[in-house]
Each structure stands twice: as C-alpha cells, then as structure tokens.
Design a protein around this motif. Sequence first.
Motif, PDB file in Angstrom:
ATOM      1  N   ASP A   1      71.326  44.543  70.361  1.00 15.80           N
ATOM      2  CA  ASP A   1      72.168  46.208  70.826  1.00 15.80           C
ATOM      3  C   ASP A   1      71.481  47.103  71.820  1.00 15.80           C
ATOM      4  O   ASP A   1      71.708  47.627  72.471  1.00 15.80           O
ATOM      5  CB  ASP A   1      74.159  46.748  70.295  1.00 15.80           C
ATOM      6  CG  ASP A   1      74.126  45.166  69.811  1.00 15.80           C
ATOM      7  OD1 ASP A   1      74.827  44.789  70.967  1.00 15.80           O
ATOM      8  OD2 ASP A   1      74.740  45.459  68.677  1.00 15.80           O
ATOM      9  N   ARG A   2      69.914  47.150  70.965  1.00 19.51           N
ATOM     10  CA  ARG A   2      69.376  48.440  71.580  1.00 19.51           C
ATOM     11  C   ARG A   2      68.258  48.464  72.263  1.00 19.51           C
ATOM     12  O   ARG A   2      67.156  49.083  72.148  1.00 19.51           O
ATOM     13  CB  ARG A   2      68.662  48.592  69.638  1.00 19.51           C
ATOM     14  CG  ARG A   2      70.325  49.772  69.074  1.00 19.51           C
ATOM     15  CD  ARG A   2      69.210  50.075  68.123  1.00 19.51           C
ATOM     16  NE  ARG A   2      71.029  50.926  66.924  1.00 19.51           N
ATOM     17  CZ  ARG A   2      70.621  51.013  65.555  1.00 19.51           C
ATOM     18  NH1 ARG A   2      69.621  51.775  65.566  1.00 19.51           N
ATOM     19  NH2 ARG A   2      71.561  51.491  65.042  1.00 19.51           N
ATOM     20  N   THR A   3      67.691  47.479  72.896  1.00 18.14           N
ATOM     21  CA  THR A   3      66.463  46.642  73.697  1.00 18.14           C
ATOM     22  C   THR A   3      67.058  46.106  74.682  1.00 18.14           C
ATOM     23  O   THR A   3      68.049  45.647  74.596  1.00 18.14           O
ATOM     24  CB  THR A   3      65.921  46.202  72.506  1.00 18.14           C
ATOM     25  OG1 THR A   3      65.921  46.605  71.775  1.00 18.14           O
ATOM     26  CG2 THR A   3      64.683  45.372  72.850  1.00 18.14           C
TER      27      THR A   3
ATOM     28  N   ASP B   1      63.206  54.114  74.884  1.00 17.56           N
ATOM     29  CA  ASP B   1      63.686  52.781  75.834  1.00 17.56           C
ATOM     30  C   ASP B   1      63.500  51.420  75.000  1.00 17.56           C
ATOM     31  O   ASP B   1      62.706  51.210  75.815  1.00 17.56           O
ATOM     32  CB  ASP B   1      64.191  53.153  77.152  1.00 17.56           C
ATOM     33  CG  ASP B   1      65.003  54.315  77.760  1.00 17.56           C
ATOM     34  OD1 ASP B   1      66.153  54.530  77.278  1.00 17.56           O
ATOM     35  OD2 ASP B   1      64.612  54.646  79.332  1.00 17.56           O
ATOM     36  N   THR B   2      63.606  50.927  74.167  1.00 16.52           N
ATOM     37  CA  THR B   2      63.146  50.040  73.140  1.00 16.52           C
ATOM     38  C   THR B   2      63.514  48.580  74.585  1.00 16.52           C
ATOM     39  O   THR B   2      64.162  48.295  75.187  1.00 16.52           O
ATOM     40  CB  THR B   2      64.048  49.765  72.121  1.00 16.52           C
ATOM     41  OG1 THR B   2      63.874  51.471  71.354  1.00 16.52           O
ATOM     42  CG2 THR B   2      63.418  48.265  71.177  1.00 16.52           C
TER      43      THR B   2
ATOM     44  N   PRO C   1      71.690  47.353  75.269  1.00 17.47           N
ATOM     45  CA  PRO C   1      71.493  49.081  74.921  1.00 17.47           C
ATOM     46  C   PRO C   1      72.040  50.094  75.903  1.00 17.47           C
ATOM     47  O   PRO C   1      72.243  51.353  75.932  1.00 17.47           O
ATOM     48  CB  PRO C   1      69.728  49.964  75.158  1.00 17.47           C
ATOM     49  CG  PRO C   1      69.764  48.226  75.864  1.00 17.47           C
ATOM     50  CD  PRO C   1      70.217  47.076  75.790  1.00 17.47           C
TER      51      PRO C   1
ATOM     52  N   ASN D   1      77.002  52.192  73.645  1.00 13.86           N
ATOM     53  CA  ASN D   1      77.193  51.950  72.315  1.00 13.86           C
ATOM     54  C   ASN D   1      78.140  51.805  71.605  1.00 13.86           C
ATOM     55  O   ASN D   1      78.788  52.971  71.630  1.00 13.86           O
ATOM     56  CB  ASN D   1      76.868  52.570  71.268  1.00 13.86           C
ATOM     57  CG  ASN D   1      76.297  53.454  69.820  1.00 13.86           C
ATOM     58  OD1 ASN D   1      76.452  51.504  69.484  1.00 13.86           O
ATOM     59  ND2 ASN D   1      76.418  53.660  68.805  1.00 13.86           N
TER      60      ASN D   1
ATOM     61  N   THR E   1      75.073  55.303  77.078  1.00 14.70           N
ATOM     62  CA  THR E   1      73.697  55.792  76.199  1.00 14.70           C
ATOM     63  C   THR E   1      72.303  56.512  77.130  1.00 14.70           C
ATOM     64  O   THR E   1      71.624  56.876  76.968  1.00 14.70           O
ATOM     65  CB  THR E   1      72.985  55.010  75.548  1.00 14.70           C
ATOM     66  OG1 THR E   1      72.691  53.737  76.259  1.00 14.70           O
ATOM     67  CG2 THR E   1      73.757  54.483  74.283  1.00 14.70           C
TER      68      THR E   1
ATOM     69  N   ALA F   1      71.225  54.513  78.806  1.00 22.37           N
ATOM     70  CA  ALA F   1      69.347  54.292  78.931  1.00 22.37           C
ATOM     71  C   ALA F   1      68.736  54.174  80.543  1.00 22.37           C
ATOM     72  O   ALA F   1      69.831  53.791  81.243  1.00 22.37           O
ATOM     73  CB  ALA F   1      70.067  52.214  78.239  1.00 22.37           C
TER      74      ALA F   1
ATOM     75  N   VAL G   1      71.572  59.647  69.977  1.00 25.66           N
ATOM     76  CA  VAL G   1      72.585  57.833  70.686  1.00 25.66           C
ATOM     77  C   VAL G   1      73.821  58.248  70.078  1.00 25.66           C
ATOM     78  O   VAL G   1      74.408  57.702  68.927  1.00 25.66           O
ATOM     79  CB  VAL G   1      71.878  56.915  70.359  1.00 25.66           C
ATOM     80  CG1 VAL G   1      72.832  55.664  71.614  1.00 25.66           C
ATOM     81  CG2 VAL G   1      70.398  56.395  71.070  1.00 25.66           C
TER      82      VAL G   1
END
Length: 506
Positions: free
Chosen positions: A384-386, A409-410, A474, A477, A490, A492, A485
């Motif tokens: 969910d974050r990358t 921003d992974t 990302p 969320n 977000t 992103a 966040v």
Amino acid sequence: MAENRRTTLTLTDQDPAAVQADVLVLAATKDDGQVNLVADALPEETAGHVQSALTALGAEGGAEETTRLTGVPGVSAELVVVVGMPSGPASRTERLRRAAGVAARALGGKESAAFALGQSSTEEAVAVGSGAVLGAYTFAEHHGVGKAESAKPALGRAVVPGVPADDVETATAQARAVVDAVRYARDLVNTPPNLLYPESFAESVTERAAGSSVEVEVWDTERLQEERCGGILGVGQGSGRGPRLVTLRYEPEGAGKHLALVGKGITFDSGGLCIKPGASMVTMKMDMAGAAACAAAVVAIAELGLPVRVTAYLCLAENMLGELAQRPGDVVTMRDGRTVEIINTDAEGRLVMADGLALATEQGPDAIVDVATLTGACIIALGDRTMGVMGNDDALREQVVELGNEVGDTAWPLPLPEEIRPSLDTVVADLKHTGERSAGASVAATFLQEFVGKRGEGEEAEQIPWAHLDIAGPAFNEKTPWGYVPKGGTGAAVRTLVELARSYAR
C-alpha cells in the motif's frame, strides 16, 4: 458545512526554547535499548528534566509514540511533547518528516507548536516543517451539522526554529509551495465524486493556476472528437458528464529542458460494463490521483520559478454504465491513429493515458513521466505504500526511484519483460489493451509504452525517455494514519515530480 483549517508554516532563526508557542515538540531516539532525548540547542536544565521524565514514564522512543509533559523548566511553552524518532532504511530527512507528522497529528486544536527535532541544516528544517504541516492536514469541508462543531481542527501554526537567518525567507517559500501542492492534490482526491467530475476538475485546476505563470487549456467532448482522442472519449461515453483533457503549460524564459507529465484522471471508476464488486467501488473517487499529482506539481514548479519547461496532460473521464458505455469487443481509434480492441472496460485508465502519451510525444520533450492509479497488481506486488516505477530508459527510471525515496514517495523499480508485448496482439485491431493475466502492472505499462514515440524525424529520431509511476497503492490510505500520511488522499508523487523538474532545471 465546515471549512478546512490550514496549518501555516514558519521557519525562524530563533532558539527552540525561546520560541513563543503553545507546545514545544522534541524528539527521542532508542539506542541499544536506551531512550535518549535529542537535546541539541536546549538548555541543560530543560534537557535533564525531560530526559528524567522520559525514563520515569517508561517511554520507548518508538515511531508513532508521543509523550506529553507539563511544567518543563527553561522553555516558554506550557506543554512539551516528545515524539519517537522512527528507525529503518528511510533517509534522515524522511525520518524527521515522519516524526514531525506524528506529533502534529497529536496536536489537533492547538494554536501553535515549535518543532525542535534535532534538525541541523536548512534541508532538515524544511523536512521537519513539511512533515508537521502535512501531518496536521484535515479534510473537513463536507462535515455537516452533526460533525462540524465536534470535529478536531488542525494545528494552527507550525514553527521550525534553528534555521540560519539568510535561509529563512527562501526556505520558507520553497517549503510552502511544495506542501501547498500536496495538500491541493489531497483535497482533489478526497472530494466526493458527485462534486468532482471531469468538468469541475478542469474548473478547479483553472482556478488554481489563475494568477500564476501556468497557462491552462481545456478540451471538451467536441474538441476531443476533433482531435481524435478515442481513448478518452471511449471511456467517458458511458457517463452523462463528458470527458475533458486539461493541458497545463509552464514555459519560463531561459528554460533549457522540456518535461512532459501525463496524469490519469478517472474521477469515478465503476468498472464500466465489466462492473466492479460493490466493495471495490467505495474508494474509486481516488482514481484521478495521478492527474491531481500532475496538476499540483506544475503549479508548485511555477511558484518555485524553476527554469524548466513543463507541459502536463490531465486525462479526465468518468467510467460509468450509461446506454452508450463502451463494450468488450469495441474498437477505438487513438490519438496516434492506431486502433485498440477493448477487452475489459475496467482497464480504462490505460486508454485515457494512451491519448495523453501520444499528445506528449508530439511535443518532442526531453522526457515523459506519467502518473496513474493504474493496477491492483502493483498493490499486490509492492503493498500500500510503495509506487512501482517502470519505463523505457534505465537512467530515468533509476532517477525517479532515487528522487521518490529521497522525498518520501517510496518507490521501487519494476521490469517490462519483452515477452509481455505479444500478449497484446489481436487479429481485430492494431492491438488490444489487456494481455496475459500475470504481471498485471507490467502488462499495463507495456501497453502505455506503445504510445511513447520518438523525438525528431528519420534516421536521426531518438526514443523519448519515459517513466511510468503506478501509484495505485500509496495514492489513498484506507488504514490508520501514520507519520505525516492521513487517512484518505495522500498526495503521492507530487514531491517526486517537483524534484524531477528541479533536477532538469539544474
């Protein structure tokens, strides 16, 4: 209706203990099992008191932990909050952003807070300020009488001390431009789909750019037909709200490079005739996050005055089930003249993006970067974050990944295996828009790659470098807020695009 309360950001050369604020935010780290206060620039009496209190209270110094203290000597603030500094592979600036965001989320309703997390440079101070402002973000615009009075407002003002006097003005302006852009992208993503649709999205962007050096052009359905944008038209024809293509142009004098951005702007995605399950539709107002990121980034780039030419194409449509909705088996003609057989109407994002990429190619930019909430497969692959980063140019892909990770921003690179392309072949049209079931993120990107052309003509023509950012994970969320966040949109990729433009300006 309630109004969003926006946290203001102030950078200052004052000492942390002397800043006039309701709250002083400090940081603690955990080293070899010991919790240690980051006591830089604090009076000895203050540091000793806080360190003893942390030990007595059993603070662990972990990420997302805050400890509240009152009666701390040597500071003007009535309340001191100590936030745990996250560990892990993230850069120091990103850890500072996250810690500041955690503290800001815990300070809703406070008028002012000074953040002294051990920042030792202007860059780190900007990271702290950015994290604080983004962590304090709230979206309360649509709270009605049942919630407006009880909703917890955001922190009023974030103050970051310890910045060299010569840097204060410039650093403050730069930080505000970027965080305002992220907040604008978040607002767009969070806006309900009955209020944000292609036409109103275009109006919002036009209003946002008003008074700036960004020129905005909007193509309605009739103009899209004249310009042969069959991908955008096909997706949007099932909705009573017609599609739009919004072009933003920033062309400063002396710009040496030209960067083109393309953003997916599906303001609501029902899946079309290949309808999504009900549970999967709940968050589909966020399917325009790529276009939101591009729009926000271009205005921020202009505010920063970066000497780089930027053109952005926002591909806006609502994917619905009206009587004219496109069907599996339909064939549409794209901007570049090629025909595409429709297989799955829920794979609509790549169709609108293809027209945008073709338009970007016609301008012959130095690079094209597209941003899209494109595939659930990317979430399966990276979580969910990358965001996944793919492309036709190794150097550009690596640069985007590096910049993304630097700013928070992974990002992670994904391949475009050559064996995927044959799965897009069809006897009915030039190609179809879906392929093999496996490697779904790479399949979608392989389709997009077909519409990225060359710069120049004849034997001297060169392939335009292109990178694709799949932000399906990302961009939104659905879980508990973390770091800076919030729950919901977000923002992103906004910061990544700004930093990429900065690199081209250099």
